[in-house]
Design an enzyme around this catalytic site. Sequence first.
Site, mmCIF file in Angstrom:
data_model
loop_
_atom_site.group_PDB
_atom_site.id
_atom_site.type_symbol
_atom_site.label_atom_id
_atom_site.label_comp_id
_atom_site.label_asym_id
_atom_site.label_seq_id
_atom_site.Cartn_x
_atom_site.Cartn_y
_atom_site.Cartn_z
ATOM 1 N N ASN A 202 -3.038 13.191 -3.902
ATOM 2 C CA ASN A 202 -4.299 13.525 -4.842
ATOM 3 C C ASN A 202 -5.008 14.799 -4.286
ATOM 4 O O ASN A 202 -5.451 15.666 -4.963
ATOM 5 C CB ASN A 202 -5.340 12.394 -4.598
ATOM 6 C CG ASN A 202 -5.133 11.350 -5.306
ATOM 7 O OD1 ASN A 202 -4.546 11.089 -6.370
ATOM 8 N ND2 ASN A 202 -5.666 9.969 -4.983
ATOM 9 N N HIS B 177 -5.768 14.293 -8.755
ATOM 10 C CA HIS B 177 -5.893 12.527 -9.152
ATOM 11 C C HIS B 177 -5.074 12.348 -10.394
ATOM 12 O O HIS B 177 -4.504 11.308 -10.377
ATOM 13 C CB HIS B 177 -7.468 12.463 -9.579
ATOM 14 C CG HIS B 177 -8.280 12.395 -8.149
ATOM 15 N ND1 HIS B 177 -8.209 11.462 -7.297
ATOM 16 C CD2 HIS B 177 -8.807 13.405 -7.589
ATOM 17 C CE1 HIS B 177 -8.790 11.541 -6.195
ATOM 18 N NE2 HIS B 177 -9.308 12.751 -6.458
ATOM 19 N N ASP C 258 0.944 -1.235 0.092
ATOM 20 C CA ASP C 258 -0.053 -0.062 0.029
ATOM 21 C C ASP C 258 0.920 1.186 0.115
ATOM 22 O O ASP C 258 1.887 1.422 0.863
ATOM 23 C CB ASP C 258 -0.981 -0.207 1.222
ATOM 24 C CG ASP C 258 -1.810 1.213 1.258
ATOM 25 O OD1 ASP C 258 -3.205 1.002 0.727
ATOM 26 O OD2 ASP C 258 -1.467 2.140 1.727
ATOM 27 N N ASP D 60 -2.386 9.410 -10.494
ATOM 28 C CA ASP D 60 -2.276 8.275 -11.514
ATOM 29 C C ASP D 60 -1.184 8.045 -11.987
ATOM 30 O O ASP D 60 -0.852 6.707 -12.309
ATOM 31 C CB ASP D 60 -3.685 8.621 -12.543
ATOM 32 C CG ASP D 60 -5.056 8.413 -11.923
ATOM 33 O OD1 ASP D 60 -5.452 8.003 -11.085
ATOM 34 O OD2 ASP D 60 -5.896 8.939 -12.903
ATOM 35 N N GLU E 71 -4.766 2.271 -3.881
ATOM 36 C CA GLU E 71 -3.473 2.317 -4.193
ATOM 37 C C GLU E 71 -2.835 1.085 -3.639
ATOM 38 O O GLU E 71 -1.649 1.148 -3.164
ATOM 39 C CB GLU E 71 -3.024 3.758 -3.442
ATOM 40 C CG GLU E 71 -3.257 3.700 -1.919
ATOM 41 C CD GLU E 71 -4.706 4.023 -1.358
ATOM 42 O OE1 GLU E 71 -4.835 4.626 -0.160
ATOM 43 O OE2 GLU E 71 -5.429 4.337 -2.285
#
Length: 344
Positions: free
Chosen positions: A212, A217, A204, A221, A247
Amino acid sequence: MSHPHSAPAGARCRTHDGGHPSTPSCREATEYDWQRQQHELRLLAIVFETGQATLITDAEMRIQKVNRAFMEITGYQAEEVVGQTPRLFKSGRHDKAFYARLWESLETTGHWQGEIWNRNRRGEVYPLWQSITAVHDDQGQVRNYVAMFHDISERKRLEQERERQASRDHLTGAFNRRAFDAALRREIQRAERMGEPLALLLLDIDHFKAVNDRHGHARGDEVLCRLVERLSRGLRATDLLARWGGEEFAILLPGTPLQGAAAFADRLRVQVSEHPLQGLAITVSVGLGEWRSGEGPEALLRRVDGALYRAKSAGRNSVVVEGRAVHGEPAPLAVTEAGNEVTS
């Protein structure tokens, strides 16, 4: 071309003494039969030259005739294959059992059809959909075999592309959750059957929400995509990387014992922490576990997910193996960019 055992055109119009009657109706019937046979021959010639790739062999499988479509697909000219057998085209991808089933179908039903891989004149192996029919004479003996086929390479490519799209995460290109679940079941069955180890990592990104929130975002990404690229570089062909969700990522390590998997996981952790992604200093937390004999996928996932939870609770940027930390340092409470703090 008339059948060798058929009566000549107009024979049914002969008189009892062998002569031909001169009635118009009989002459018309004879002319009609001849024209019909010529028409059928022209149709057969058109089908042979413009239809699917076709080859005709004798009863001993020696090639007698091929058409233009055959030459276009295989790359062979007629004079190169006439007198040869179809063994010339074998790809090596089918075992003896495949050909045994093919011949059993031909001998019992007079027909076989299916997918087969052949080799063309250039040495390339390609897939075909092929049908083979046995042609018998009046005594029931095989006189010829007629094989018709078409190249299905494009269809196979599209099938593979659809399968790839169905099994991949559209953003990162890693395998998706559905593909991972299937792979985990398959690898557990294999480990049980072969008596080999199997390790699972859940990973993670720490404080990913801060990325973000601060950068949007789209930047987030990009971080996900670059992370997948970095993780993939350290994997073997037998390993599998999947986006678990958001994530989170999962990595399957077949044939890897727990100690080796722990060392591998910590190398990944260090590589991520020491090399910024999209200009951002990123760290990851990793939970790790080894499959136990008789254990199902859900039980293994619960144990590894618990290890990941403990890694994040212990300060992040660490690897936890089923309750015990292997290596790691507490992650900063904020993601940093070029050495500057980014508030979460």
